[in-house]
Design a protein around this motif. Structure first.
Motif, short mmCIF file in Angstrom:
data_model
loop_
_atom_site.label_atom_id
_atom_site.label_comp_id
_atom_site.label_asym_id
_atom_site.label_seq_id
_atom_site.Cartn_x
_atom_site.Cartn_y
_atom_site.Cartn_z
N ARG A 240 0.83 -1.21 0.00
CA ARG A 240 0.00 0.00 0.00
C ARG A 240 0.86 1.25 0.00
O ARG A 240 0.59 2.21 -0.73
N ARG A 241 1.90 1.27 0.82
CA ARG A 241 2.76 2.45 0.89
C ARG A 241 3.55 2.64 -0.41
O ARG A 241 3.81 3.77 -0.84
N LYS A 242 3.92 1.54 -1.03
CA LYS A 242 4.65 1.64 -2.29
C LYS A 242 3.75 2.17 -3.40
O LYS A 242 4.22 2.86 -4.32
N ALA A 243 2.46 1.87 -3.33
CA ALA A 243 1.53 2.34 -4.37
C ALA A 243 1.42 3.86 -4.38
O ALA A 243 1.15 4.46 -5.44
N TYR A 244 1.63 4.51 -3.24
CA TYR A 244 1.52 5.97 -3.16
C TYR A 244 2.85 6.66 -3.47
O TYR A 244 2.90 7.89 -3.48
N ARG A 245 3.89 5.90 -3.68
CA ARG A 245 5.19 6.52 -3.95
C ARG A 245 5.31 6.87 -5.42
O ARG A 245 4.95 6.06 -6.30
N THR A 246 5.80 8.04 -5.70
CA THR A 246 6.02 8.46 -7.09
C THR A 246 7.15 7.65 -7.70
O THR A 246 8.16 7.37 -7.04
N ALA A 247 6.97 7.27 -8.95
CA ALA A 247 7.99 6.48 -9.63
C ALA A 247 9.31 7.23 -9.67
O ALA A 247 9.37 8.40 -10.07
N GLY A 248 10.37 6.60 -9.23
CA GLY A 248 11.69 7.21 -9.21
C GLY A 248 11.99 8.00 -7.96
O GLY A 248 13.13 8.45 -7.76
N ALA A 249 10.98 8.21 -7.09
CA ALA A 249 11.20 8.96 -5.86
C ALA A 249 11.94 8.10 -4.83
O ALA A 249 11.92 6.87 -4.89
N ARG A 250 12.52 8.76 -3.86
CA ARG A 250 13.27 8.06 -2.83
C ARG A 250 12.31 7.33 -1.88
O ARG A 250 11.22 7.84 -1.58
N THR A 251 12.72 6.17 -1.42
CA THR A 251 11.88 5.40 -0.50
C THR A 251 11.70 6.15 0.81
O THR A 251 12.67 6.65 1.39
N SER A 252 10.46 6.26 1.27
CA SER A 252 10.19 6.97 2.51
C SER A 252 10.72 6.17 3.70
O SER A 252 10.95 4.96 3.62
N ARG A 253 10.87 6.88 4.82
CA ARG A 253 11.39 6.22 6.01
C ARG A 253 10.40 5.18 6.53
O ARG A 253 10.79 4.12 7.02
N ARG A 254 9.11 5.49 6.46
CA ARG A 254 8.11 4.52 6.92
C ARG A 254 8.13 3.25 6.08
O ARG A 254 8.04 2.14 6.61
N LEU A 255 8.24 3.42 4.77
CA LEU A 255 8.29 2.24 3.90
C LEU A 255 9.55 1.43 4.17
O LEU A 255 9.51 0.19 4.20
N GLN A 256 10.68 2.11 4.40
CA GLN A 256 11.91 1.39 4.68
C GLN A 256 11.82 0.65 6.01
O GLN A 256 12.33 -0.47 6.14
N GLN A 257 11.15 1.23 6.99
CA GLN A 257 10.96 0.54 8.27
C GLN A 257 10.10 -0.72 8.09
O GLN A 257 10.35 -1.75 8.72
N THR A 258 9.10 -0.64 7.22
CA THR A 258 8.28 -1.83 6.94
C THR A 258 9.11 -2.90 6.25
O THR A 258 8.98 -4.09 6.58
N TYR A 259 9.95 -2.48 5.32
CA TYR A 259 10.86 -3.44 4.68
C TYR A 259 11.78 -4.11 5.71
O TYR A 259 12.06 -5.31 5.62
N ASP A 260 12.26 -3.34 6.68
CA ASP A 260 13.14 -3.90 7.70
C ASP A 260 12.40 -4.93 8.56
O ASP A 260 12.98 -5.97 8.93
N GLN A 261 11.14 -4.66 8.87
CA GLN A 261 10.36 -5.61 9.66
C GLN A 261 10.14 -6.92 8.88
O GLN A 261 10.20 -8.02 9.44
N ILE A 262 9.90 -6.80 7.58
CA ILE A 262 9.76 -8.00 6.74
C ILE A 262 11.07 -8.78 6.70
O ILE A 262 11.08 -10.01 6.81
N ALA A 263 12.18 -8.06 6.57
CA ALA A 263 13.49 -8.72 6.50
C ALA A 263 13.81 -9.45 7.80
O ALA A 263 14.41 -10.53 7.77
N ARG A 264 13.43 -8.88 8.95
CA ARG A 264 13.72 -9.54 10.22
C ARG A 264 12.94 -10.85 10.35
O ARG A 264 13.47 -11.85 10.85
#
Length: 431
Positions: A240-264
Motif C-alpha cells: 500500500r505504501r509503495k503504491a503511493y510513492r512516485t515512480a523514481g522517488a526516494r523510498t520513505s522512512r516509513r516504507l523502509q521501516q516496513t521493509y526492515d520488519q519484513i526482512a527480520r
C-alpha cells in the motif's frame, strides 16, 4: 620429530565460523559507516573501470585511484586501508570469474538492496581472546574491542599456532545485525575410510528428505502461524505504501521501516532452516559412508511460468507458489553441507541424473506415466510387478540404484560432483 615429519599424515583444511557481535550504538554507527564506504568504493571503482579504455585498466592504476580517493574524501577514509584493498581484490576477481564464464559481470551495488560487508584480510589484526564461557573479544580496525558470542573453540591466544590459526574475517550485516565470519586454517589428520552403509536421498517439499532405507526426515514450518500472519500484514502494508510513492522517488522512512520488519521475520525463518540443515546433514554424515543425491538444476526448476507476449504461460500463480516452496527448502545448500561433512568423516558424496526418478519402480525398473498417484503413493503399472509403497522412498531407492549401476555423474569443469575425503575444504559457517 622434525617439523617436516610432524606434518606427515596431516591435511590442510579451511573452514569458517560465524558469530554474532554485541555492539554499542556508537560501534554500530562506526561499522555502518565502514560498510557504506566499502560499497561506495566498489561503485566508484566500477565507474572508473567502465570509463577508462581497456589498455589503462590495470591493478596498479586502480590502487592509485583508491588511495587518492581515501585521501581526499573523509567519509571514504573511515574504511581501513586493508579493507579497501580487499574491495579492489574482490572487484578484479569478479571480472576474472566473468571472463572465465563462472559468473556475470560485476554490477553497481545499490544502497538498500546490497548486504553490507567489510573484509579484514589479516588475522593478526583481530587479537581474538576468550573472556567468558559464552563471550569472546575481537579487535576491529578503527572500531576497537568488540564482544562476540563464543559458541565453538577458536585458535585464539595460546591455542593458536602456525598450523591452527585465524587467517582473516569478514563483517556482514543482515536483518538481525552485524556478524563476524572467521576464516580458519588448521592441520588435521586425514579421516579414515567411513565403512557405513550406502543411502540414496530424494529431496522434496511435502517430505524434505526421504532416505532409501525408508526413513523420512521432516521439519516444522519455519515460521509459526502468528509469525506468518505478521509477515503477511507487513507485506500488504508495504504494498500500500509503495503504491503511493512516485515512480523514481526516494523510498520513505516509513516504507523502509516496513521493509526492515519484513526482512527480520524472513531472517528468523532462514536461521531456523540453516539450523535444521546443519543438524540433519551432520546426523546423515555420521551414519552413512556413501550418500547419493540427485543432480537438481534448481534454476531451471524455479523458472517463471509467465512466458512471453506471443506465448503467455498458464497457471502462473500456482507455479510461483511452487517456486517459493522449492527455494524455501534450499536443496542446494543441503547438498553443499553434506559434501564437506561426508568428506570430513571419510565418506563419499555422489550425484546421479534426476530425470525419471519419481516415475521408475525400484523393483522392476519400469517407467510408466501415472504410477505416482499422488504426492505420497506410488503404484507400479507393470502387471508383473504391481509394487505399492511410499513414492518418496521409491525415488530415493532409484537414486541409490543409479549410483550402484555406474550412473554417477563425472565431475565437470568447475563442478565437484563426487566429493571424497581428500577435499578437506569447508564453506563458511561450518559447524
Amino acid at each position: 620429530m622434525s617439523g617436516q615429519g610432524a606434518q606427515q599424515g596431516l591435511v590442510k583444511r579451511q573452514f569458517g565460523h560465524r558469530a554474532r557481535l554485541a555492539l554499542a550504538p556508537s560501534q554500530v554507527m562506526a561499522l555502518d559507516a565502514q560498510g557504506h564506504a566499502a560499497r561506495a568504493t566498489w561503485n566508484l571503482l566500477h565507474d572508473w573501470w567502465l570509463m577508462l579504455p581497456r589498455a589503462k585498466r590495470t591493478l596498479a592504476a586502480a590502487d592509485a585511484v583508491i588511495r587518492q580517493g581515501r585521501a581526499e574524501l573523509e567519509w571514504l577514509g573511515v574504511l581501513p586501508a586493508q579493507a579497501a584493498q580487499a574491495v579492489l581484490k574482490s572487484y578484479f576477481q569478479a571480472w576474472k570469474n566473468c571472463w572465465e564464464g563462472r559468473a556475470g559481470a560485476p554490477e553497481f551495488k545499490a544502497r538498500f538492496r546490497t548486504r553490507m560487508s567489510i573484509d579484514i584480510p589479516q588475522g593478526r589484526d583481530l587479537h581474538v581472546v576468550r573472556v567468558h564461557r559464552r563471550w569472546g573479544m575481537v579487535n576491529i580496525p578503527k572500531v576497537g574491542r568488540i564482544r562476540f558470542r563464543w559458541t565453538r573453540d577458536l585458535p585464539a591466544g595460546k591455542h593458536a599456532s602456525k598450523g591452527h590459526r585465524i587467517t582473516g574475517a569478514r563483517l556482514v550485516k543482515d536483518a538481525v545485525g552485524w556478524h563476524i565470519a572467521f576464516r580458519i586454517t588448521t592441520l588435521a589428520s586425514a579421516p579414515a575410510l567411513h565403512c557405513g552403509p550406502e543411502v540414496g536421498i530424494d529431496a522434496g517439499i511435502a517430505v524434505p528428505l526421504a532416505l532409501s532405507d525408508g526413513e523420512n526426515i521432516e521439519h516444522a514450518p519455519w515460521l509459526s502461524k502468528k509469525e506468518e500472519e505478521r509477515l503477511l500484514y507487513h507485506e500488504r502494508r508495504a504494498a500500500r505504501r509503495k503504491a503511493y510513492r512516485t515512480a523514481g522517488a526516494r523510498t520513505s522512512r516509513r516504507l523502509q521501516q516496513t521493509y526492515d520488519q519484513i526482512a527480520r521475520i524472513r531472517a528468523t525463518a532462514k536461521r531456523r532452516r540453516e539450523d535444521w540443515q546443519h543438524k540433519t546433514t551432520t546426523s546423515i554424515a555420521e551414519v552413512y559412508g556413501t550418500v547419493v543425491v540427485e543432480a537438481l538444476h534448481i534454476a531451471n526448476m524455479t523458472r517463471s511460468a509467465k512466458g512471453t507476449i506471443e506465448a503467455p504461460g498458464s497457471q502462473i500463480a500456482q507455479k510461483a507458489g511452487l517456486n517459493r516452496s522449492i527455494l524455501g527448502e534450499a536443496w542446494g545448500r543441503t547438498v553443499r553441507l553434506l559434501a564437506y561433512k561426508v568428506a570430513d568423516r571419510g565418506g563419499v558424496l555422489a550425484e546421479v541424473p534426476a530425470p525419471g526418478t519419481s516415475q521408475e519402480c525400484h523393483r522392476c525398473h519400469t517407467v510408466t506415466p501415472g504410477s505416482r498417484r499422488n504426492q505420497a503413493e506410488f503404484v507400479c503399472r507393470n502387471p508383473a510387478c504391481g509394487w505399492e509403497g511410499n513414492a518418496d522412498t521409491n525415488a530415493a531407492r532409484i537414486v541409490l540404484y543409479r549410483y550402484r549401476t555406474g550412473h554417477a555423474l563425472v565431475p565437470a569443469a568447475g563442478r565437484a560432483v563426487v566429493r571424497r575425503a581428500a577435499n578437506g575444504v569447508k564453506p563458511a559457517t561450518a559447524r
